[in-house]
Scaffold this motif. Structure first.
Motif, PDB file in Angstrom:
ATOM      1  N   ALA A 318     -79.645  23.413 -56.081  1.00  0.00           N
ATOM      2  CA  ALA A 318     -78.310  23.923 -56.392  1.00  0.00           C
ATOM      3  C   ALA A 318     -78.109  25.311 -55.795  1.00  0.00           C
ATOM      4  O   ALA A 318     -77.030  25.635 -55.277  1.00  0.00           O
ATOM      5  CB  ALA A 318     -78.107  23.962 -57.910  1.00  0.00           C
ATOM      6  N   GLY A 319     -79.146  26.145 -55.847  1.00  0.00           N
ATOM      7  CA  GLY A 319     -79.058  27.466 -55.240  1.00  0.00           C
ATOM      8  C   GLY A 319     -78.878  27.394 -53.735  1.00  0.00           C
ATOM      9  O   GLY A 319     -78.120  28.179 -53.149  1.00  0.00           O
ATOM     10  N   ALA A 320     -79.551  26.436 -53.087  1.00  0.00           N
ATOM     11  CA  ALA A 320     -79.410  26.263 -51.638  1.00  0.00           C
ATOM     12  C   ALA A 320     -77.996  25.810 -51.277  1.00  0.00           C
ATOM     13  O   ALA A 320     -77.411  26.275 -50.287  1.00  0.00           O
ATOM     14  CB  ALA A 320     -80.438  25.249 -51.140  1.00  0.00           C
ATOM     15  N   ILE A 321     -77.430  24.906 -52.086  1.00  0.00           N
ATOM     16  CA  ILE A 321     -76.050  24.458 -51.844  1.00  0.00           C
ATOM     17  C   ILE A 321     -75.082  25.624 -52.023  1.00  0.00           C
ATOM     18  O   ILE A 321     -74.143  25.803 -51.230  1.00  0.00           O
ATOM     19  CB  ILE A 321     -75.690  23.298 -52.791  1.00  0.00           C
ATOM     20  CG1 ILE A 321     -76.552  22.071 -52.472  1.00  0.00           C
ATOM     21  CG2 ILE A 321     -74.210  22.943 -52.677  1.00  0.00           C
ATOM     22  CD1 ILE A 321     -76.418  20.945 -53.468  1.00  0.00           C
ATOM     23  N   ALA A 322     -75.315  26.442 -53.058  1.00  0.00           N
ATOM     24  CA  ALA A 322     -74.474  27.616 -53.282  1.00  0.00           C
ATOM     25  C   ALA A 322     -74.575  28.593 -52.107  1.00  0.00           C
ATOM     26  O   ALA A 322     -73.583  29.219 -51.722  1.00  0.00           O
ATOM     27  CB  ALA A 322     -74.874  28.305 -54.583  1.00  0.00           C
ATOM     28  N   ALA A 323     -75.770  28.710 -51.519  1.00  0.00           N
ATOM     29  CA  ALA A 323     -75.943  29.587 -50.355  1.00  0.00           C
ATOM     30  C   ALA A 323     -75.139  29.073 -49.171  1.00  0.00           C
ATOM     31  O   ALA A 323     -74.534  29.858 -48.423  1.00  0.00           O
ATOM     32  CB  ALA A 323     -77.427  29.683 -49.995  1.00  0.00           C
ATOM     33  N   CYS A 337     -76.996  35.381 -48.221  1.00  0.00           N
ATOM     34  CA  CYS A 337     -76.438  34.301 -49.050  1.00  0.00           C
ATOM     35  C   CYS A 337     -77.520  33.687 -49.940  1.00  0.00           C
ATOM     36  O   CYS A 337     -77.270  33.375 -51.111  1.00  0.00           O
ATOM     37  CB  CYS A 337     -75.817  33.223 -48.165  1.00  0.00           C
ATOM     38  SG  CYS A 337     -74.373  33.782 -47.243  1.00  0.00           S
ATOM     39  N   LEU A 338     -78.710  33.522 -49.387  1.00  0.00           N
ATOM     40  CA  LEU A 338     -79.809  32.939 -50.163  1.00  0.00           C
ATOM     41  C   LEU A 338     -80.214  33.855 -51.303  1.00  0.00           C
ATOM     42  O   LEU A 338     -80.474  33.393 -52.424  1.00  0.00           O
ATOM     43  CB  LEU A 338     -80.998  32.676 -49.234  1.00  0.00           C
ATOM     44  CG  LEU A 338     -82.127  31.796 -49.765  1.00  0.00           C
ATOM     45  CD1 LEU A 338     -81.617  30.391 -50.049  1.00  0.00           C
ATOM     46  CD2 LEU A 338     -83.274  31.744 -48.759  1.00  0.00           C
ATOM     47  N   LEU A 339     -80.252  35.147 -51.059  1.00  0.00           N
ATOM     48  CA  LEU A 339     -80.622  36.107 -52.098  1.00  0.00           C
ATOM     49  C   LEU A 339     -79.551  36.209 -53.181  1.00  0.00           C
ATOM     50  O   LEU A 339     -79.862  36.320 -54.369  1.00  0.00           O
ATOM     51  CB  LEU A 339     -80.862  37.480 -51.473  1.00  0.00           C
ATOM     52  CG  LEU A 339     -82.150  37.633 -50.647  1.00  0.00           C
ATOM     53  CD1 LEU A 339     -82.098  38.889 -49.788  1.00  0.00           C
ATOM     54  CD2 LEU A 339     -83.373  37.671 -51.557  1.00  0.00           C
ATOM     55  N   VAL A 340     -78.282  36.166 -52.783  1.00  0.00           N
ATOM     56  CA  VAL A 340     -77.186  36.264 -53.748  1.00  0.00           C
ATOM     57  C   VAL A 340     -77.171  35.062 -54.682  1.00  0.00           C
ATOM     58  O   VAL A 340     -76.906  35.197 -55.883  1.00  0.00           O
ATOM     59  CB  VAL A 340     -75.837  36.398 -53.011  1.00  0.00           C
ATOM     60  CG1 VAL A 340     -74.669  36.201 -53.976  1.00  0.00           C
ATOM     61  CG2 VAL A 340     -75.729  37.766 -52.349  1.00  0.00           C
ATOM     62  N   THR A 341     -77.483  33.890 -54.167  1.00  0.00           N
ATOM     63  CA  THR A 341     -77.391  32.664 -54.966  1.00  0.00           C
ATOM     64  C   THR A 341     -78.735  32.204 -55.524  1.00  0.00           C
ATOM     65  O   THR A 341     -78.785  31.174 -56.198  1.00  0.00           O
ATOM     66  CB  THR A 341     -76.813  31.523 -54.108  1.00  0.00           C
ATOM     67  OG1 THR A 341     -77.667  31.304 -52.965  1.00  0.00           O
ATOM     68  CG2 THR A 341     -75.420  31.864 -53.617  1.00  0.00           C
ATOM     69  N   GLU A 348     -85.677  40.545 -60.760  1.00  0.00           N
ATOM     70  CA  GLU A 348     -86.712  40.110 -59.809  1.00  0.00           C
ATOM     71  C   GLU A 348     -86.125  39.840 -58.427  1.00  0.00           C
ATOM     72  O   GLU A 348     -86.697  40.227 -57.403  1.00  0.00           O
ATOM     73  CB  GLU A 348     -87.409  38.856 -60.336  1.00  0.00           C
ATOM     74  CG  GLU A 348     -88.333  39.095 -61.525  1.00  0.00           C
ATOM     75  CD  GLU A 348     -87.617  39.108 -62.847  1.00  0.00           C
ATOM     76  OE1 GLU A 348     -88.269  39.290 -63.889  1.00  0.00           O
ATOM     77  OE2 GLU A 348     -86.376  38.928 -62.855  1.00  0.00           O
ATOM     78  N   ILE A 349     -84.962  39.166 -58.376  1.00  0.00           N
ATOM     79  CA  ILE A 349     -84.366  38.828 -57.082  1.00  0.00           C
ATOM     80  C   ILE A 349     -83.855  40.071 -56.370  1.00  0.00           C
ATOM     81  O   ILE A 349     -83.984  40.199 -55.144  1.00  0.00           O
ATOM     82  CB  ILE A 349     -83.233  37.797 -57.258  1.00  0.00           C
ATOM     83  CG1 ILE A 349     -83.763  36.542 -57.939  1.00  0.00           C
ATOM     84  CG2 ILE A 349     -82.635  37.428 -55.906  1.00  0.00           C
ATOM     85  CD1 ILE A 349     -84.939  35.886 -57.238  1.00  0.00           C
ATOM     86  N   ILE A 350     -83.266  40.996 -57.120  1.00  0.00           N
ATOM     87  CA  ILE A 350     -82.816  42.242 -56.482  1.00  0.00           C
ATOM     88  C   ILE A 350     -84.013  43.013 -55.940  1.00  0.00           C
ATOM     89  O   ILE A 350     -83.939  43.626 -54.859  1.00  0.00           O
ATOM     90  CB  ILE A 350     -82.010  43.094 -57.478  1.00  0.00           C
ATOM     91  CG1 ILE A 350     -80.770  42.342 -57.944  1.00  0.00           C
ATOM     92  CG2 ILE A 350     -81.592  44.410 -56.842  1.00  0.00           C
ATOM     93  CD1 ILE A 350     -80.019  43.023 -59.073  1.00  0.00           C
ATOM     94  N   LEU A 351     -85.126  42.996 -56.666  1.00  0.00           N
ATOM     95  CA  LEU A 351     -86.335  43.646 -56.157  1.00  0.00           C
ATOM     96  C   LEU A 351     -86.832  42.963 -54.885  1.00  0.00           C
ATOM     97  O   LEU A 351     -87.341  43.627 -53.980  1.00  0.00           O
ATOM     98  CB  LEU A 351     -87.432  43.627 -57.223  1.00  0.00           C
ATOM     99  CG  LEU A 351     -87.377  44.731 -58.273  1.00  0.00           C
ATOM    100  CD1 LEU A 351     -88.504  44.561 -59.279  1.00  0.00           C
ATOM    101  CD2 LEU A 351     -87.460  46.115 -57.624  1.00  0.00           C
TER     102      LEU A 351
END
Length: 400
Positions: A318-323, A337-341, A348-351
């Protein structure tokens, strides 16, 4: 009365008398020893992993490995089962928020604000996908709907596990699925970035050879002031029941610290950045808390792990589709796009974006919007899913 005295006398004779004060003191000592051991182990592990040129992400993985090792060792060899330390995570969120905020201090807010509608759309899409995945996971694993939704919602390990505990749900299962997803995302995104395009992968080097701390009086004074203001902001945000208060408050302080001081007429040009020790400590502590949730699992059935992996795979898809949707709606590159979604914990993701040194301001804004949306909508989610659980339970009850 005589019987109680006889019991006490027999306990003293057998040496089995327990002193509650002594027991509490021993418990407190153990609670201090565990995080100390985790830190001592995380440092050499992070240093060793940093030799593989993977940037600051090495220190997160060092913390994860340390948390798992210490908790499992305590359980197996010392018959002591400590629970994941919430205070450790709060400190990690504060230090991470301060670091991330300082790195976004000079962000062009107009450019970030233009992407807010996209952030909201992507958040709603991920929440809808998470609901569908949670429902599928609930039916396949035969668990109640609220537990399944808390396990699959992209809200982070600590928050979702705490909510599960508040509603007397399966905290172990929620923490397992959440920890598995966050660990997978933190591991996979840098790996994909490195393999796919070296141009996108420019890790931020965090090496202790560069000096952990500055002992200059001016820098020490600014650091003390920043930590004091951050502590006050976190306290006020907690009183106001702001979602994810430690992270949000520290993030805002980090972003506003330099501009506010620069605006004062009696203060010269200020360019304060948290020292390397703060960055490393924040990443290590967040890694340790993820590792603690892994180490808290004693025995897990293969079937449970299989269903958890299935739900994590669907969430990552789902995250890949959102990207892909984000790439169509914006001019961001694929890694942004991958990091945002990415469906992991926001801090953790922002880091990860910070350690990859890649569009941190956009990633931060996207995850802040998502975190706010998830926390605001959580009461509605909990009410709805508890209601559906009750309806489902009543449907299986025999008629009177």
């Amino acid at each position: 009365m005589n019987q109680s005295l006889n019991v006490a006398a027999n306990q003293q004779k057998d040496g089995t008398t327990e002193n509650p004060a002594a027991t509490n003191q021993q418990q407190q000592i153990k609670q201090l020893i565990v995080p100390a051991l985790e830190m001592l182990l995380a440092l050499p592990l992070g240093l060793g992993l940093s030799q593989f040129n993977i940037g600051g992400i090495a220190w997160i993985f060092g913390g994860i490995a340390s948390g798992v090792a210490v908790l499992q060792t305590s359980r197996i060899f010392y018959n002591y089962s400590p629970k994941p330390n919430r205070i450790t995570r709060k400190i990690g969120l504060v230090l991470a928020g301060l670091t991330i905020g300082a790195s976004n201090a000079h962000t062009n807010l107009a450019n970030v604000a233009a992407g807010v509608p996209v952030f909201i759309f992507l958040t709603l899409f991920l929440l809808l996908c998470g609901s569908c995945i949670g429902y599928i996971y609930s039916r396949l694993s035969k668990t109640n709907l609220l537990t399944a939704m808390l396990a699959t919602a992209p809200g982070g390990v600590g928050i979702m596990a705490a909510i599960a505990a508040d509603y007397d749900k399966n905290v172990t299962l929620v923490a397992l699925v959440q920890a598995l997803r966050v660990t997978s995302v933190v591991f996979l995104i840098p790996l994909v970035a490195r393999v796919s395009s070296s141009a996108c992968f420019q890790p931020q080097a965090l090496s202790i050879k560069d000096g952990l701390f500055s002992f200059e009086p001016s820098h020490l004074g600014l650091l003390s002031l920043a930590l004091l203001v951050t502590g006050l902001a976190v306290y006020l945000a907690t009183l106001l029941k702001i979602p994810a208060a430690p992270f949000f408050a520290a993030l805002l302080v980090g972003m506003a610290f330099n501009p506010v001081l620069d605006s004062l007429t009696f203060v010269g040009d200020i360019n304060f950045t948290p020292p390397l020790a703060i960055k490393l400590l924040g990443q290590i502590l967040l890694g340790i808390t993820i590792g603690e949730y892994w180490g808290d699992k004693s025995t897990i059935r293969k079937q449970t792990i299989g269903y958890a992996l299935m739900s994590v795979a669907m969430t990552l898809a789902a995250g890949a589709i959102a990207a892909l949707l984000a790439m169509q709606l914006t001019s961001w590159d694929w890694l942004t796009c991958l990091l945002v979604t990415a469906p992991g914990g926001s801090a953790e993701i922002i880091l990860v974006a910070l350690t990859l040194n890649h569009n941190v301001e956009i990633v931060t804004a996207g995850h802040v919007v998502r975190l706010i949306a998830i926390n605001i909508s959580l009461p509605i989610w909990v009410f709805l899913f508890r209601h559906l659980d009750m309806k489902r339970t009543e449907g299986f009850l025999p008629e009177k």
